[in-house]
Motif scaffolding. Structure first.
Motif, PDB file in Angstrom:
ATOM      1  N   GLU A 139     -15.945   6.141  11.770  1.00  0.00           N
ATOM      2  CA  GLU A 139     -17.365   6.635  12.586  1.00  0.00           C
ATOM      3  C   GLU A 139     -16.939   7.135  13.858  1.00  0.00           C
ATOM      4  OE1 GLU A 139     -21.387   4.431  13.813  1.00  0.00           O
ATOM      5  OE2 GLU A 139     -20.074   3.426  12.473  1.00  0.00           O
TER       6      GLU A 139
ATOM      7  N   GLY B 272     -11.844  -9.082   6.634  1.00  0.00           N
ATOM      8  CA  GLY B 272     -12.930  -8.273   6.836  1.00  0.00           C
ATOM      9  C   GLY B 272     -12.705  -7.465   8.022  1.00  0.00           C
TER      10      GLY B 272
ATOM     11  N   GLU C 297     -20.138  -8.210   5.466  1.00  0.00           N
ATOM     12  CA  GLU C 297     -18.808  -8.488   4.581  1.00  0.00           C
ATOM     13  C   GLU C 297     -19.230  -9.498   3.684  1.00  0.00           C
ATOM     14  OE1 GLU C 297     -15.320  -7.475   4.203  1.00  0.00           O
ATOM     15  OE2 GLU C 297     -15.928  -5.721   4.620  1.00  0.00           O
TER      16      GLU C 297
ATOM     17  N   THR D  33     -10.759  -4.355   7.547  1.00  0.00           N
ATOM     18  CA  THR D  33     -11.623  -3.330   6.607  1.00  0.00           C
ATOM     19  C   THR D  33     -12.533  -2.599   7.460  1.00  0.00           C
ATOM     20  OG1 THR D  33     -11.217  -4.668   4.685  1.00  0.00           O
ATOM     21  CG2 THR D  33     -12.998  -3.068   4.657  1.00  0.00           C
ATOM     22  N   GLN D  34     -13.249  -3.398   8.249  1.00  0.00           N
ATOM     23  CA  GLN D  34     -14.101  -2.921   9.162  1.00  0.00           C
ATOM     24  C   GLN D  34     -13.804  -2.064  10.011  1.00  0.00           C
ATOM     25  OE1 GLN D  34     -17.330  -2.360   8.095  1.00  0.00           O
ATOM     26  NE2 GLN D  34     -16.815  -3.657   6.227  1.00  0.00           N
ATOM     27  N   ARG D  35     -12.473  -2.567  10.607  1.00  0.00           N
ATOM     28  CA  ARG D  35     -11.865  -1.778  11.664  1.00  0.00           C
ATOM     29  C   ARG D  35     -11.734  -0.418  11.383  1.00  0.00           C
ATOM     30  NH1 ARG D  35      -8.395  -4.340  15.128  1.00  0.00           N
ATOM     31  NH2 ARG D  35      -7.689  -5.637  13.453  1.00  0.00           N
TER      32      ARG D  35
ATOM     33  N   ARG E  61     -17.647 -10.847  -0.740  1.00  0.00           N
ATOM     34  CA  ARG E  61     -17.479  -9.685  -0.153  1.00  0.00           C
ATOM     35  C   ARG E  61     -18.204  -8.672  -0.562  1.00  0.00           C
ATOM     36  NH1 ARG E  61     -12.078  -7.554   1.382  1.00  0.00           N
ATOM     37  NH2 ARG E  61     -13.433  -6.538   2.643  1.00  0.00           N
TER      38      ARG E  61
ATOM     39  N   PHE F  18     -19.312  -3.470  16.298  1.00  0.00           N
ATOM     40  CA  PHE F  18     -18.176  -3.977  15.194  1.00  0.00           C
ATOM     41  C   PHE F  18     -19.131  -4.868  14.368  1.00  0.00           C
ATOM     42  CE2 PHE F  18     -14.856  -5.715  13.153  1.00  0.00           C
ATOM     43  CZ  PHE F  18     -13.882  -4.626  13.173  1.00  0.00           C
TER      44      PHE F  18
ATOM     45  N   VAL G 243     -13.225   1.500   8.952  1.00  0.00           N
ATOM     46  CA  VAL G 243     -14.673   1.919   8.860  1.00  0.00           C
ATOM     47  C   VAL G 243     -15.186   2.463  10.104  1.00  0.00           C
ATOM     48  CG1 VAL G 243     -17.159   1.641   8.367  1.00  0.00           C
ATOM     49  CG2 VAL G 243     -15.030   0.794   6.827  1.00  0.00           C
ATOM     50  N   VAL G 244     -15.198   1.595  11.004  1.00  0.00           N
ATOM     51  CA  VAL G 244     -15.582   1.900  12.665  1.00  0.00           C
ATOM     52  C   VAL G 244     -14.876   2.925  13.396  1.00  0.00           C
ATOM     53  CG1 VAL G 244     -16.078   0.971  14.841  1.00  0.00           C
ATOM     54  CG2 VAL G 244     -16.686  -0.277  12.697  1.00  0.00           C
TER      55      VAL G 244
ATOM     56  N   HIS H 284     -21.443  -3.993  11.310  1.00  0.00           N
ATOM     57  CA  HIS H 284     -20.477  -3.590  10.321  1.00  0.00           C
ATOM     58  C   HIS H 284     -20.044  -4.768   9.567  1.00  0.00           C
ATOM     59  CE1 HIS H 284     -20.237   0.831  10.497  1.00  0.00           C
ATOM     60  NE2 HIS H 284     -20.308   0.468  11.873  1.00  0.00           N
ATOM     61  N   LEU H 285     -19.287  -5.576  10.481  1.00  0.00           N
ATOM     62  CA  LEU H 285     -18.683  -6.693   9.833  1.00  0.00           C
ATOM     63  C   LEU H 285     -19.588  -7.985   9.198  1.00  0.00           C
ATOM     64  CD1 LEU H 285     -15.772  -8.105   9.808  1.00  0.00           C
ATOM     65  CD2 LEU H 285     -16.525  -9.591  12.080  1.00  0.00           C
TER      66      LEU H 285
END
Length: 443
Positions: free
Chosen positions: A152, A141, A80, A144-146, A87, A73, A148-149, A76-77
């Motif tokens: 994935e 952030g 940010e 947002t990345q949660r 950002r 995680f 995205v992951v 990705h984070l």
């Protein structure tokens, strides 16, 4: 006459290969800042590019129940932004400078890098120092990345043919060590983790004394050292991060299961043998054992499973590359209509040959030639050199293995290959999965 010419060319190419391997020499400078950051510098002024990379000793195994997947995680984070980078601007800085960037996470470490024109070295150092000291770990952030992951995970694991293969293999192979959990984490953990969890993780593992800064390319050593001191020298040392101390018990016997995969087009045989950590002396003999089985079209598994018996479209093996004892993996993707059991029997027969017979001198010399060829082919880019130096330093505490590890491979004997086959490649030391297309039948 033609045959003689070909034989002469092969002999000459082998001699040249051997000479090239002996001349391989990656020069580098290694030192440690007062805050514990390890620095490795490789100067090569032939091309005006530079690879700036940093490796953190934190990976998929560094998690705790209910909070898996943190290292991935963070991969990705930490794009940010930071206190000084807006950002979405991290990548823009690199791309506007004509560079590229990326990151990856394994079970044991997280790795970030930029490849830049060499006149942008300072930019790369500033960006990585921001990632280390001033990263923004905020709820926006994280949210947002949660997503995205999670996407994935759906694409690469949940909805992809054979996507769960490694997870199922390690889940069956480990009951206590965190290698049993997927690098990407469980979906419920991704949903439940909050910003404060990530702040704690960041402060624990993203400290200079838990990292290796590796730079390779068109640099000047003295000025590069000054820039590193400028951007990293005053970052405070952190507490020593916790390390996984779980010792996985031996398997009580062979673990066997059948996995049904509705997305898999073909059945597969998948096996994992419990083998030592990357830094164990037996790693080199195990690695060469795997090369005998599966490297190249003339390898034993390819000849038997693919060409002679025509059971599989592809077969291979590769050793474990983990900081703690892991799993060496063997697999065969079968042809349509082929049964898994005959493939397993054919695989077992090839392993048994290596357990009872020494490989021929000719095959052994070919294997040694492959090892030397691999040693020089892996360092054709500045990015490859930077990552290899960091890997050797982190996994084995000796960056100079980039130059000397080939000697360890060449010290392996035919008897060593037979010994590790007998020691580790036993049915009671493995997980065997039959991977079948379709839905699991109802009871």
């Amino acid at each position: 006459m033609l045959t003689k010419r070909i034989s002469t060319m092969l002999i000459l190419s082998t001699m040249v290969l051997g000479l090239s391997a002996q001349k391989t020499n990656i020069e580098f400078t290694r030192y440690t800042l007062d805050n514990g950051l390890k620095v490795i510098l490789h100067q090569d002024n032939t091309t005006p590019i530079v690879a700036v990379s940093i490796m953190y000793e934190v990976g998929g195994k560094d998690s705790y129940e209910g909070r898996t997947g943190f290292a991935h995680f963070f991969e990705h984070l930490l794009f940010e932004g930071s206190e000084n980078i807006g950002r979405g601007q991290f990548a823009k800085y690199v791309e506007d400078a004509g560079g590229v960037l990326n990151a990856n996470t394994s079970q044991d470490r997280t790795y970030y890098y930029e490849i830049l024109p060499s006149n942008q070295l300072e930019l790369g150092l500033w960006l990585e120092s921001e990632r280390l000291l001033h990263a923004k770990v905020e709820q926006e952030g994280v949210d947002t990345q949660r997503e995205v992951v999670k996407e994935e995970r759906r694409q690469s694991y949940d909805n992809r043919p054979y996507g769960q293969l490694l997870y199922e293999l390690f889940r069956h192979g480990f009951s206590q060590h965190p290698y049993k959990d997927p690098n990407i984490g469980y979906m419920e953990d991704l949903n439940s983790a909050e910003a404060e969890d990530y702040v704690k993780f960041y402060k624990t593992y993203y400290v200079p004394n838990n990292a290796v800064l590796s730079i390779a390319g068109d640099i000047e050593l003295a000025s590069t050292k000054r820039l590193i001191e400028k951007y990293f020298g005053d970052i405070p040392r952190g507490a020593e991060p916790p390390r996984v101390k779980v010792v996985e018990p031996k398997l009580a016997g062979e673990v066997r299961d059948t996995i049904y995969d509705a997305k898999a087009p073909l059945p597969a045989l998948v096996m994992g043998y419990r083998t030592p950590e990357r830094n164990h002396p037996d790693y080199y003999a195990i690695s060469m054992f795997n090369q005998v089985l599966s490297q190249g079209q003339s390898s034993r598994l390819n000849k038997v499973l693919v060409d002679e018996k025509q059971l599989a479209v592809q077969a291979g093996t590769f050793p474990s590359f983990t900081q703690d004892p892991g799993l060496a993996i063997a697999f065969a993707i079968l042809k349509p209509g082929a049964e898994v059991l005959p493939a397993e029997e054919a695989f077992n027969a090839e392993v048994e040959k290596l357990q009872t017979e020494l490989i021929s001198e000719q095959e052994f010399q070919k294997l040694r030639n492959q090892v030397e060829a691999d040693a020089i082919s892996g360092y054709g880019s500045m990015a490859g050199i930077a990552e290899s130096l960091a890997n050797y330093e982190m996994y084995q505490g000796d960056a100079n293995l980039i130059n000397t590890e080939t000697e360890r491979y060449l010290a392996v004997t035919r008897e060593d290959i037979r010994r590790v086959a007998q020691t580790y490649y036993r049915p009671e030391n493995r997980v065997t999965l039959y991977w079948l297309p379709g839905e699991k039948p109802s009871k």
